[in-house]
Design a protein around this motif. Structure first.
Motif, mmCIF file in Angstrom:
data_model
loop_
_atom_site.group_PDB
_atom_site.id
_atom_site.type_symbol
_atom_site.label_atom_id
_atom_site.label_comp_id
_atom_site.label_asym_id
_atom_site.label_seq_id
_atom_site.Cartn_x
_atom_site.Cartn_y
_atom_site.Cartn_z
ATOM 1 N N LEU B 102 -46.730 43.977 82.045
ATOM 2 C CA LEU B 102 -46.490 44.279 83.459
ATOM 3 C C LEU B 102 -45.656 45.554 83.598
ATOM 4 O O LEU B 102 -44.683 45.615 84.358
ATOM 5 C CB LEU B 102 -45.818 43.094 84.183
ATOM 6 N N LEU B 124 -52.548 44.185 89.479
ATOM 7 C CA LEU B 124 -51.099 44.376 89.579
ATOM 8 C C LEU B 124 -50.773 45.356 90.713
ATOM 9 O O LEU B 124 -51.664 45.964 91.302
ATOM 10 C CB LEU B 124 -50.566 44.898 88.238
ATOM 11 N N GLY B 151 -40.301 48.416 100.970
ATOM 12 C CA GLY B 151 -38.939 48.230 100.491
ATOM 13 C C GLY B 151 -38.320 46.947 101.021
ATOM 14 O O GLY B 151 -37.492 46.322 100.364
ATOM 15 N N LEU B 210 -44.344 46.587 87.014
ATOM 16 C CA LEU B 210 -45.425 46.187 87.918
ATOM 17 C C LEU B 210 -45.265 44.701 88.232
ATOM 18 O O LEU B 210 -44.632 43.968 87.483
ATOM 19 C CB LEU B 210 -46.791 46.438 87.263
ATOM 20 N N ILE B 211 -45.845 44.275 89.342
ATOM 21 C CA ILE B 211 -45.803 42.848 89.683
ATOM 22 C C ILE B 211 -47.217 42.394 90.050
ATOM 23 O O ILE B 211 -48.084 43.235 90.349
ATOM 24 C CB ILE B 211 -44.828 42.559 90.843
ATOM 25 N N PRO B 212 -47.496 41.071 89.998
ATOM 26 C CA PRO B 212 -48.826 40.624 90.399
ATOM 27 C C PRO B 212 -49.114 41.045 91.843
ATOM 28 O O PRO B 212 -48.253 40.942 92.707
ATOM 29 C CB PRO B 212 -48.730 39.094 90.300
ATOM 30 N N LYS B 213 -50.338 41.530 92.062
ATOM 31 C CA LYS B 213 -50.703 41.947 93.420
ATOM 32 C C LYS B 213 -50.888 40.694 94.287
ATOM 33 O O LYS B 213 -51.605 39.777 93.885
ATOM 34 C CB LYS B 213 -52.010 42.745 93.358
ATOM 35 N N LEU B 238 -35.660 37.885 110.103
ATOM 36 C CA LEU B 238 -35.403 37.695 108.679
ATOM 37 C C LEU B 238 -34.496 36.509 108.386
ATOM 38 O O LEU B 238 -34.389 36.077 107.251
ATOM 39 C CB LEU B 238 -34.817 38.978 108.105
ATOM 40 N N GLY B 241 -36.481 32.556 107.790
ATOM 41 C CA GLY B 241 -37.117 32.030 106.587
ATOM 42 C C GLY B 241 -38.365 32.772 106.149
ATOM 43 O O GLY B 241 -38.959 32.448 105.134
ATOM 44 N N LEU B 243 -40.058 36.363 104.868
ATOM 45 C CA LEU B 243 -39.748 37.697 104.350
ATOM 46 C C LEU B 243 -41.025 38.532 104.364
ATOM 47 O O LEU B 243 -41.822 38.491 103.438
ATOM 48 C CB LEU B 243 -39.176 37.597 102.930
ATOM 49 N N HIS B 281 -50.438 33.948 99.576
ATOM 50 C CA HIS B 281 -51.656 33.143 99.557
ATOM 51 C C HIS B 281 -52.208 32.960 100.961
ATOM 52 O O HIS B 281 -51.449 32.811 101.910
ATOM 53 C CB HIS B 281 -51.359 31.776 98.950
ATOM 54 N N GLU B 283 -53.390 30.487 102.544
ATOM 55 C CA GLU B 283 -52.899 29.291 103.246
ATOM 56 C C GLU B 283 -51.484 29.519 103.782
ATOM 57 O O GLU B 283 -51.161 29.131 104.895
ATOM 58 C CB GLU B 283 -52.895 28.082 102.296
ATOM 59 N N ALA B 284 -50.661 30.134 102.946
ATOM 60 C CA ALA B 284 -49.283 30.411 103.353
ATOM 61 C C ALA B 284 -49.265 31.425 104.499
ATOM 62 O O ALA B 284 -48.460 31.332 105.422
ATOM 63 C CB ALA B 284 -48.479 30.935 102.171
ATOM 64 N N ILE B 287 -49.678 29.971 107.985
ATOM 65 C CA ILE B 287 -48.454 29.352 108.493
ATOM 66 C C ILE B 287 -47.451 30.435 108.920
ATOM 67 O O ILE B 287 -46.883 30.385 110.008
ATOM 68 C CB ILE B 287 -47.820 28.466 107.395
ATOM 69 N N GLU B 288 -47.258 31.429 108.062
ATOM 70 C CA GLU B 288 -46.267 32.462 108.364
ATOM 71 C C GLU B 288 -46.674 33.304 109.571
ATOM 72 O O GLU B 288 -45.827 33.739 110.343
ATOM 73 C CB GLU B 288 -46.058 33.363 107.137
#
Lengths: 468, 468
Positions: B102, B124, B151, B210-213, B238, B241, B243, B281, B283-284, B287-288
Motif C-alpha cells: 500500500l 487504491l 483533507g 495509499l489506502i483502499p479506494k 461533524l 457522527g 465524517l 459502502h 448500504e452505509a 443511511i449517511e
C-alpha cells in the motif's frame, strides 16, 4: 548541598523535590533495561515550575529527564547521566473537550484512556490506543509517539496532535501548531517534538484531534495451522478494499500463555490467530465481515470465529491485551521488540525470526499489530543468566538487521531511547543522523535534555546484561 | 561569466542551463504576486545533478529556489534574491506502485493527479487532492504540504508521506522515514521537510502511503438563504457522527460567477451552498445520506439536492473546481487567502469577513474547505489601481488578524512564502519563530535554500502593489 539543588529549593515547594535514596531509587528504572540513580527528583505541577527547573538546569548544565508513569519500553525516562528526573505524573489531570471543534486540550499527566472516555461522552473518539493506555500518560505517549492496534486505520499519536505548549531546553515557553485541522504556518515543530523522546523540550499541554466515534464494531478471529499462511493473509487483506480498524497477530506460544494465565477460550492448537476489528455502520459491517471471512478462508485459515455477543468480543480483545503479562510469567525476563517491516514483507520477517530463534537458541514468541507490519517479537529469558543474555543480545541485533534489510525500521512504536541508539546509524546513515543531531544541538546547546537517548555515545553497544 | 555559472556548466548538460533573458523571465513569477529575475535557470533531471547544483551554490553562497510547475499561491518558487531557479519539472515522471505494501514511490516531477490514477488501477487511492492536482507536481505539494477537499476525512499531503530522499543544502543525499506505516526511529525529518517550502533541502523522491479506494461515493448539495446558517450547519455536522470525505462551501458570488463562466445548474438565488461528499459502502451511504439531509434541513437549509446520476454529481464537483477560474474573470486581480479557524468559529469568521469587506470597501467572495475551517476568502481587485490595492493590503492584514484572534492560523494550505512572512511572529511568537530559525540555520548555514521565504526580512511588509 550543590548550588543547583539549592536553587531548585528556592523555586519549588519542598515536598516536590526529593533527594532521599529511597525516592531516587523509585525513579531509577522504567519498563526496559538498566538502572541509573538520579541526584534529584522534581515533581513539576505546572508550566512555570518546568520553566524554573529548565532554567536552573541549563545554567548549571545538569541533565533533565522528563518522566510520566515510567512505562517506557526503550529507556526514555532513564537518568543515564544522573541529574534531575522531572516527574510530570503528579501534575493535575486536565481534559477539556471542545466538541464543536472536535478537539481536546489535555495536561501532560492525563492517562491516555481517560481522554478517550471523555471524548466518548460527546460521541467522539481519541483513536490512538497503546496497550498501556490505562497506565501511561499522554505526555509519555507524545514523547514516544505511541502506536497501538487502531494505528492500522487511524494512525498513531502524532496523527492526532494539532498543537503543543512546550518549554524549550533554555526555559522559554513556546506554542506550536494550534487548534485547526490544517496549518502550514512555518516549520512543523509539533510533529518534530512528538516522538523526539524528551530530547528537545518538555511538553506541558497538548491540543488533540478527535473524530466521530464509529457507530458499531465487529470482531472476527481467523485461526491458522501455519504461521506463514497467516502472514500472507495479513499482507493480502488490505489490498482487498477493506481497512480494518485493528488486525492483530498471536502465535501459538502467545495463545497458550494467555490460556494458562487467564483462560479466554482461544484455540490452543492453532499455530497462529489473527484478530480483526472492523468499524462503521452496521449495514457496512455485515458486508465487510463476510468479505473478511472469505479472504481469510481463501488464504488458508482453517476456521473463522464470529463472537456471538459483545461480551464474547470483549473477551477476545481482553485476551490480546493479556499477552504481555501472560508471556512475562513464562520466564523472568522479557525483551520486547517492535522492529517493523513493509506489509508485504511480514511472511519474510516471520521466516527470519524463526531462523534467528534457532541460530541463537533463544525463546521467541511473536504477537503484535500485524496489519501495519509492526510485530512484537518477544525474547523470553533470564537476565541473571549472563551466557543466555549474551545470546539474546546477538539475536536482538540480528532482528534489527533483518528488519532494516527487509526495508523496515528499528522501531515502529517503542522508541529508540538507550536500547536502540547504537543502531541508529545503520538505518538513517551518517548524514541523516548528523542532520538530526544539528537540530538537537541548535535547540539544546548545553545538551541537558534527556542525554544518552536516540544519539549513541562513542562505542555504545546494546547491553541487556547486568553489570558484572 | 561568473565563476559559479562556469562551474555549473562543467557539471550539467548545456541544454539544462538557461541564462537568456526570455528564459529567465518565464521563471520570474508564480501564481502569487511579484516578479523577480533569476540569474540562471537549471533544469535538474536526477539527484546527482541536484547534488552538483547545491554543492556549487553552497560554495559560492548563491541562492537556490526549487520549482515545480509554478502554481504556488504564496510565492514559494519566486527568486527574490536572484541566483538559481532549480526547475524540477523536466525530471522524468516515475510512479512505482507497490500494491502489497500500500505504498507508491514517485519522482518529484510527477503530477499529483497521475499518482491517484496509478493507484486506482490497484483499487487504491492517494487521498490528497489539491485543486491544482492536474497541473501541479508532487514535489511542490510536498514542499508546501498541500491540502484539498478530501483533507477533511483523510488529511493533507503530510499525512500520506512515509519517506523522502532529500539533498541537503550542503549537497548530501539523505533518506528520511522509510516504507513502513509506523516509524519512530529518531526525529521525524520527513514531516519537518514536508511543508518547509524548500528552505531545508531539495526533495528528490518520495514514498507515499495509499489506502483502499472507497467502494462508492455519494454527493449531497445543501442550499441556504443565509450565510451564517450555512456556517453553523458546517460546524454542527461533524459532531453528528458522520465524517464526510468533502464538505465545501460557496457563497452567492461564487455560485453566480461559475454559472456565468460555465453553467452547471447551481441555484443562483441561494446565498450559499454546501457540497458534501460521503464515501464508503453503498448500504452505509444510504443511511449517511439521509442523516446528512436531515441535519442540513434541521439547521436551516431551504433545500437539499441529491444528484440523479454520476454525471450530475461530477458536474457539481466540476462546478466547485471552476470557482477559481470563474471568479478570476470578474476582475483582473484575485488575492486568494486561506486563513483557517477552528471549526466552531466558522460563523464568526464569516461575520468578520463581512465587516472587513465593508470597512475597506473591497470585493470579497468566499468558498473553500469549510469542513475543516479552511475557507478561501478571495479579494477581487485590479493591481494597476494603486489606491484600491492599498485598501486590499489593509483588508488582507485584518483578515489574518481575525483568523489568529479566533484561534486560527495564517495559512491552512497555501503556505507562508513571501506573502505571509511578515505576519509569522504574530502567530508563533518571537521564541517560536526563533526555534524555527535555529533549525534553518543549523541545516543551511549559508542561507542558500529559498531565502526570503517563511522568515521575514527586517521591516518586510505585505506588498501587493507593483513597484511605483
Amino acid at each position: 548541598m550543590e548550588a543547583w539543588i539549592t536553587e531548585l529549593q528556592k523555586e519549588l515547594p519542598a515536598n516536590q523535590i526529593m533527594t532521599a535514596l529511597a525516592d531516587r531509587y523509585s525513579y531509577s528504572f522504567d519498563a526496559s533495561f538498566g538502572e541509573y540513580l538520579p541526584e534529584v527528583v522534581v515533581q513539576a505541577k505546572n508550566k512555570f515550575q518546568v520553566v524554573s527547573v529548565l532554567k536552573i538546569a541549563n545554567t548549571y548544565e545538569i541533565p533533565v529527564y522528563p518522566r510520566g508513569q515510567g512505562t517506557c519500553l526503550s529507556g526514555g525516562p532513564l537518568p543515564v547521566h544522573g541529574g534531575i528526573v522531572l516527574d510530570l505524573s503528579q501534575w493535575p489531570e486536565a481534559i477539556n473537550v471542545r466538541a464543536d471543534d472536535l478537539t481536546v486540550v489535555v495536561s501532560p499527566s492525563t492517562l491516555t484512556a481517560n481522554i478517550n472516555k471523555a471524548a466518548e461522552k460527546h460521541g467522539l473518539m481519541y483513536a490512538p490506543d497503546p496497550s498501556s493506555a490505562h497506565v501511561a500518560t499522554i505526555g509519555g505517549n507524545l514523547a514516544e509517539n505511541s502506536g497501538g492496534p487502531r494505528g492500522l486505520k487511524y494512525g498513531v499519536t502524532k496523527d492526532f496532535v494539532l498543537g503543543l505548549e512546550v518549554v524549550t531546553p533554555e526555559g522559554e515557553i513556546i506554542r506550536t501548531g494550534g487548534q485547526t485541522i490544517k496549518n502550514v504556518t512555518g516549520f512543523d515543530l509539533t510533529k518534530l517534538l512528538v516522538g523526539s523522546e524528551g530530547t528537545l523540550g518538555v511538553i506541558t499541554e497538548a491540543t488533540l484531534k478527535l473524530i466521530p466515534k464509529p457507530p458499531r464494531i465487529q470482531t472476527v478471529m481467523a485461526v491458522f495451522d501455519d504461521v506463514r499462511l497467516a502472514g500472507r493473509a495479513i499482507s493480502k487483506t488490505l489490498t482487498s478494499g477493506v481497512l480494518p480498524s485493528k488486525m492483530e497477530f498471536m502465535d501459538q506460544a502467545c495463545i497458550r500463555a494467555v490460556e494458562n494465565f487467564q483462560p479466554a477460550g482461544l484455540p490452543v492448537n492453532a499455530r497462529a490467530i489473527i484478530i480483526i476489528e472492523l468499524d462503521g455502520h452496521p449495514e457496512a459491517l455485515k458486508i465487510e465481515r463476510k468479505l473478511v471471512e472469505e479472504i481469510m478462508r481463501d488464504l488458508g485459515a482453517k476456521d473463522t470465529v464470529i463472537p456471538e455477543s459483545e461480551e464474547e468480543a470483549v473477551k477476545i480483545w481482553q485476551a490480546r491485551k493479556q499477552v504481555s503479562p501472560a508471556i512475562a510469567k513464562i520466564k523472568p525476563t522479557k525483551v520486547s521488540e517492535d522492529a517493523t517491516v513493509p506489509r508485504s514483507k511480514i511472511p519474510d520477517m516471520m521466516d527470519r525470526m524463526q531462523e534467528i530463534k534457532e541460530k541463537y537458541d533463544v525463546e521467541v514468541v511473536v504477537f503484535g499489530h500485524a496489519g501495519d507490519g509492526n510485530l512484537h517479537p518477544n525474547i523470553l529469558c533470564d537476565k541473571r543468566n549472563q551466557e543466555e543474555m549474551a545470546r539474546v543480545e546477538l539475536a536482538v541485533e540480528e532482528l534489527f538487521q533483518a528488519a532494516i534489510e527487509l526495508g523496515g525500521t528499528l522501531s515502529g512504536e517503542h522508541g529508540i531511547g538507550t536500547m536502540k541508539a547504537p543502531f541508529m546509524e545503520s538505518e538513517v546513515g551518517e548524514a541523516g543522523l548528523s542532520m538530526m543531531k544539528r537540530i538537537k544541538d541548535s535547540w539544546d546547546p548545553n545538551g541537558i535534555m534527556n542525554p544518552g537517548k536516540i544519539f549513541a555515545e562513542k562505542g555504545q553497544k546494546l547491553v541487556l546484561r547486568s553489570e558484572p
